[in-house]
Structure formats: C-alpha cells, structure tokens
Design an enzyme around this catalytic site. Structure first.
Site, mmCIF file in Angstrom:
data_model
loop_
_atom_site.group_PDB
_atom_site.id
_atom_site.type_symbol
_atom_site.label_atom_id
_atom_site.label_comp_id
_atom_site.label_asym_id
_atom_site.label_seq_id
_atom_site.Cartn_x
_atom_site.Cartn_y
_atom_site.Cartn_z
ATOM 1 N N LYS A 68 -40.299 -74.722 -50.537
ATOM 2 C CA LYS A 68 -39.792 -75.703 -49.563
ATOM 3 C C LYS A 68 -40.781 -76.865 -49.563
ATOM 4 O O LYS A 68 -41.827 -76.811 -48.943
ATOM 5 C CB LYS A 68 -39.712 -75.059 -48.167
ATOM 6 N N GLU A 77 -40.471 -82.633 -46.551
ATOM 7 C CA GLU A 77 -39.305 -83.533 -46.551
ATOM 8 C C GLU A 77 -39.733 -84.997 -46.716
ATOM 9 O O GLU A 77 -38.914 -85.857 -47.020
ATOM 10 C CB GLU A 77 -38.463 -83.350 -45.280
ATOM 11 N N CYS A 88 -57.379 -82.385 -46.941
ATOM 12 C CA CYS A 88 -57.994 -81.438 -46.002
ATOM 13 C C CYS A 88 -59.469 -81.237 -46.348
ATOM 14 O O CYS A 88 -60.196 -80.591 -45.599
ATOM 15 C CB CYS A 88 -57.236 -80.119 -45.971
#
Lengths: 144, 496
Positions: free
Chosen positions: B187, B190, B295
């Site tokens: 996934k 988006e 990060c």
C-alpha cells in the site's frame, strides 16, 4: 546561491561529463567520415568508440556511485572552463588543434572533478582514470 | 533523455489515474474517491490516485493467499531468479524511476538516484535468501533421536509505506518476503503512488506468478482492511509515531507480526576536536538533504564547548549557499517539502521557535524559486540560542529547520538526547576514539553515526530504532528479515 555555470552537485558533474563525451564523439565521427582527411580514419574511429565506452562508464558511475547518505555539495567547478567549441571545420590543421584542446580540457575537467568528489572514493577513482585516459588520447593526437 | 544544460526532462507531464495491481493484472479502482497527485515543486497535478474500496483490498489479499501455496513450494533458488530479473529491470529503468520520484516527491535528482540505488540494494540482498533461510540440526539429542529446525514461509504480508521514500521503503520488505516464499500486498502512500507503480510494472515484466506481489492504492480505509484481515500474517510500516502506534496496536490485536518505524528527533553532537570543514559539509546533507524529510535527518545541533561559535558561523554560511528549486535541475541542492499542508506545519514551527525566544539566524521563509511559484519551498532555516525545552528542540518538524543548542560537555549532550521520547538516530563528530566510543556505547538510539550525518544502514544491516521511533521486535533489512518473514519449525525424529 550558486552561479548557473557552476557544477555543484554529483549529478551535474556526471551529466556534464556525459555531455562532453557526446560532444567529442560527434566531433571525431564527423572527422572520420570525411574523404580527404589528414588524420588517420582508424584513429578517429577509435577515439569516437572510446568516447562511447567512456560515456557508458560515466552513466554506470552516475547510477551506481551515488551514495544517498553522503551527498555533499560541490563547489569550485565551473563548466565554462572546460568547454571547447568542437565544431567541424574544413581546415585539417585546425581540426587537429581543436581535438588536442578538447582532450586537454577534458583531462583537466576529469582531474579537477576527481579532486572535488573525494567524498565518494569510487567515483573519484573513475574520474582519475578518465583523466589519465584523456592524457593518453591527447598524446596520441600530438604524435600525429 | 538529456536536455541542454542540467535541466532534465520529466518522464511524463501527466500519468493519468493510477491503477491497482492484483493477481497479475492492472485494474482500475471502482472507488468514486480520487485524490490528486501533486508535483511539490510546481504545484501541478501529475496524476490521480483512487482510494480503493475494502472489497478491492480483500481481492488483493485473496489473490496473495491463493498464490501462496504454489509460491512457497517453488524452490528458493527459483524464487531468487525472479528477483535477479527484477534487479536487472530496475537497473535498466533506473533513470526513469529516479525522475518519476523527483516529480512526485520533490527531492533532488541526486537524492532520488541515491534512493533508487538503495532500493535496488535490497533486491540484491534478497537474492541471497536461499542460504540465509536454511535451518539447522543436531543429531543424537538423546540416543538415536535427531532434532532439526526448519524455516518455512509464513503466508501473506503487507506494507504501508510513507511519502518520503516511495521507491526504497516498500523494497525494505517485499523482496525479502517473496524470497522467503511469502506473498505480498503493498500500500503506497497516496501522496506518492507513481514510483511504486513503476516498480510493479517491472515486477510484472519480471514474470512473477500472479498474486505473489500485489499493490492497492488508497488511504486509511485500505490500511484498516489490511490490519483487520485474518489472512495477513505480518505488517511493516514506516511513518509518524502516532500512526505507528495505531498500526502496532491494531495489528497486534489481530495476532500479526508487526514492525513499525515511527518518528524521530535526531541530534548531531559536534566535539571541539571535530574536523570543522568536513563536519559542516556532512551536516548540510544531514539537516537539509531531502528538505529535512528523512527520519534520519539532523534536527538539533549540539556544539560542545569551544567549537560553538565557529561551527555556528560556518553552518549558517554553508546553509545560506544551498540552492533551492525543482529537483530535475541538476544544480539544485534542495527541493520542496511534500505538500502545502506540510509546508504550513513546518512554517508554524518556525513561528513557534521565534515566539519561544530562539534566535533566527537564517530564515527559510524568504526563499523564492522564480521558475516554480507554485512550489512548496522553504529554504534552509537555522535557529540559535535554542533551549532543550523549546518546542523546536523537542518535536519532530520534518523540514529544513536546524536548532542549535549549545552544551558544555558530552555528558550534557547525551542527557539532552535521552530526554527525547524518540530514539531513531544520533551522531557525533570528533577525532577522539574515546569520545566516539562513549557516545556509541551510551546513546539510546537505533542508528548511531560517527562523523556520519545520515546513519542509514545498508541493506545488510537492520534499520534500527528505539523508544517512540520503533514498535515491534524485528526490524526491517539485515538478518532480522529472515525471522520476520519465516516460521521456525522444530522437528524431533526417532526411527524404530
């Protein structure tokens, strides 16, 4: 801020090098296609083929030599110092002079850029190798 | 592909509506909910991404489940050959992928090439899984009884990827999973679905059997469907700490294996004996590389003792020279942040820093990129005289903002690092082996740098993380992937 002619990133250095190789290759190919040539056709073809291989090496270096965690900024490399007007001319002697100048400046560019990319040792070594190769090509042209 | 000068061509102006890849086929989502994919440098819409339905997620999971048994019984060396083919295709499409990445994420072309390189390195590493997943045995655990431990594929895994490394992060997980014999559902974020879409095109071209690797676009609804599915055996996530906690809790409740990489606040300690020129050059990459949206990015600079003034001045001077713009211009050294919303968030931290009394030495809000008036650009920003209790010294900003907190000694620097709830990364810059040892021995962070500004583990090492920066037991990459993606089964045999 940087000037527009400064080569200030890893990518801009390698892309400039690739473009230099294309310029040189086109120049040698055009010379080798002439009927009445002063320079040996075989040598010119070899030089052009050498540019093709050097381009491949540079593309591979740009693809594989980039290290995401060490992408330091580069300063002190100005593209205008290494450019040569390598346009074809009917004058044989002049073409030879242009070819020598081309190799000389490319050699200097590779030597300078090798010094500026010491933070990526493998890339720097590749550029040093190209600088040595350019010096050999220049010597070969001078011997003609 | 090259254009004149150093401005590189966009791969496409518009990529249309991205599709899902399920059971070896590209399928358009039936969802009516569609988001724009925006180029952060230009503000232009470059694609549309559907927020897929729960039914579409279930179809992807079912496809992965149905592909599992045949794939798990495929010889490991044969599975590796698919990855070799994928690696070849990724190399072939390296430049194209790098440029798509610039278009959707905003980072510079060099940073994008670096990311794609690291993505490919994970495929490289996964090709060696055949030997890594071998078991072990011991004869005669008691007379004429032998015991062995075998590693077996587990089932269907998934990952929920962040916006900041759209090429690399899914490949921290997927290649290892499929090399181990598991099947997979990706996934992507988006906000940046295009690079991973390209990866799946290459997965398809490499000839992976249908259902082994699947991709579903979408948002929270898709994530929840993955977390709640009884079929999914494990979840990998990288993103913010709040979402990491949510995913960790929800997936663990369903009995899944979970590895969740969360947020960070990374401290860069500079000792008085550090090589200042090299340190500052490295710190530029650390604080301003990828516009601070890593990060592992440096966030708080801790000069120790007498190095403070020289370091501060050199740092500000170097930061002020960074060229900001569209990443496809090869002379650009820092791109935009991901979105207008995120830009507002970063700007609010700059305002907060001023309001709380920090001294703004370099104001990134003044940066203008003339060719890209619609871009989300913030220039390098430096705050001095920051106190450890100020918001900008404590919270993750995820933007190009540096906070300088002066400290007197290494002990004080370590105390400040430990006061943070995060434990992702920290670095020390020094010429002293003693200080370096003390730092790496004591500091409670998962990734430690010694004269390194971005302590990013390569594919052969686990990507560390402690405290609120990681939730789970087994990290991504390195040897831990074998444990995460396989079951260990012990067999004790006695023959009469």
């Amino acid at each position: 801020m940087t000037s527009n002619s400064e080569l200030n990133t890893f990518g801009s250095v390698l892309t400039f090098a690739i473009n230099l190789e294309d310029t040189a290759r086109t120049f040698y190919e055009r010379l080798s296609e002439r009927d009445e040539h002063h320079l040996s056709m075989d040598i010119l073809k070899e030089l052009a083929e050498g540019n093709r291989k050097r381009r491949e090496l540079l593309e591979r270096t740009r693809r594989e030599g980039v290290v995401e965690m060490i992408l330091e900024r580069i300063s002190g490399l100005d593209r205008t110092e290494y450019l040569v007007n390598a346009s074809y001319a009917p004058d044989e002697a002049n073409n030879l002079k242009v070819a020598i100048e081309l190799e000389k400046r490319m050699g200097r560019f590779y030597s300078d850029s090798a010094n500026k990319t010491k933070f990526l040792p493998e890339v720097s070594r590749t550029l040093e190798k190209l600088a040595r190769n350019s010096a050999e090509r220049e010597a070969r042209l001078r011997s003609l | 592909m090259e254009r004149s000068g150093t401005i590189l061509a966009e791969v496409k102006k518009n990529y249309g509506q991205v599709m899902n890849y399920v059971n070896g086929r590209w399928t358009a989502s039936e969802s009516s909910q569609v988001l724009d994919v925006v180029n952060p440098a230009t503000g232009g819409i470059i694609a549309k991404v559907p927020l897929s339905t729960v039914g579409e997620v279930e179809a992807a999971i079912k496809s992965a489940q149905e592909a599992f048994w045949e794939w798990r019984s495929t010889p490991p060396m044969t599975r590796a050959r698919y990855l070799f083919r994928l690696k070849g295709l990724l190399e072939e499409h390296f430049e194209e992928m790098s440029r798509i990445l610039v278009q959707e994420e905003g980072k510079t072309i060099d940073e994008s090439r670096g990311e794609v390189r690291r993505a490919i390195e994970n495929v490289d590493a996964a090709t060696g899984m055949s030997s890594q997943m071998m078991g072990y045995n011991l004869e005669d655990i008691t007379n004429e009884v032998d015991e062995e431990c075998v590693r077996q594929p587990t089932g269907v895994f998934c990952c929920v990827a962040p916006f900041n490394f759209p090429a690399m992060v899914p490949l921290w997980f997927m290649p290892y999973a499929v090399a181990c014999g598991d099947t997979y559902v990706i996934k992507p974020s988006e906000q940046v679905p295009l690079t991973q879409n390209k990866v799946l095109e290459l997965v398809d071209e490499a000839g992976f059997p249908p259902g082994v690797v699947n991709l579903v676009n979408g948002s929270k609804e898709v994530v929840d469907a993955l977390l709640d599915s009884p079929v999914i055996r494990g979840v990998s996530f990288v993103g913010s700490t709040s979402v990491a906690k949510y995913i960790y809790r929800r997936a663990a409740e369903k009995g899944k294996r979970v590895q969740c990489q969360g947020g960070a606040k990374n401290f860069m300690v500079v000792m008085p004996d550090a090589n200042l020129d090299k340190t500052v050059a490295t710190l530029m990459t650390s604080f301003y590389g990828c516009a601070g949206e890593r990060c592992l990015s440096g966030s708080v600079l801790l000069p120790v003792g007498g190095v403070y003034e020289d370091l501060r001045d050199n740092f500000v001077e170097a930061a002020s020279k960074i060229k900001v713009g569209y990443g496809l211009d090869e002379s650009v050294q820092m791109g935009p942040v991901i979105s207008k919303k995120h830009m507002e968030r970063v700007l609010s931290y700059i305002e907060k820093g001023q309001a709380e009394g920090a001294r703004l030495l370099l104001d990134g809000r003044k940066v203008r990129v003339e060719d890209c008036p619609g871009g989300n650009f913030i220039g390098p920003t430096v705050f001095d005289e920051v106190r450890p209790n100020m918001t900008i010294a404590k919270e993750e900003i995820f933007g190009p903002v540096a906070a300088i907190v002066r400290v007197e000694n290494l002990g004080q620097a370590i105390d400040i690092i430990h006061s943070s709830p995060y434990g992702n990364a920290a670095s020390i810059f020094t010429s002293s082996g003693k200080w370096a040892r003390e730092f790496k021995y004591k500091v409670q962070c998962g990734n430690i740098g010694v004269n390194i500004g971005i302590a990013a583990p390569i594919a052969l090492f686990p990507f560390g993380g402690m405290k609120d920066s990681f939730f789970g037991d087994l990290h991504g990459q390195g040897g831990e992937v074998v444990d995460f993606f396989t079951e260990r089964k012990v067999v004790i045999s006695r023959w009469f």
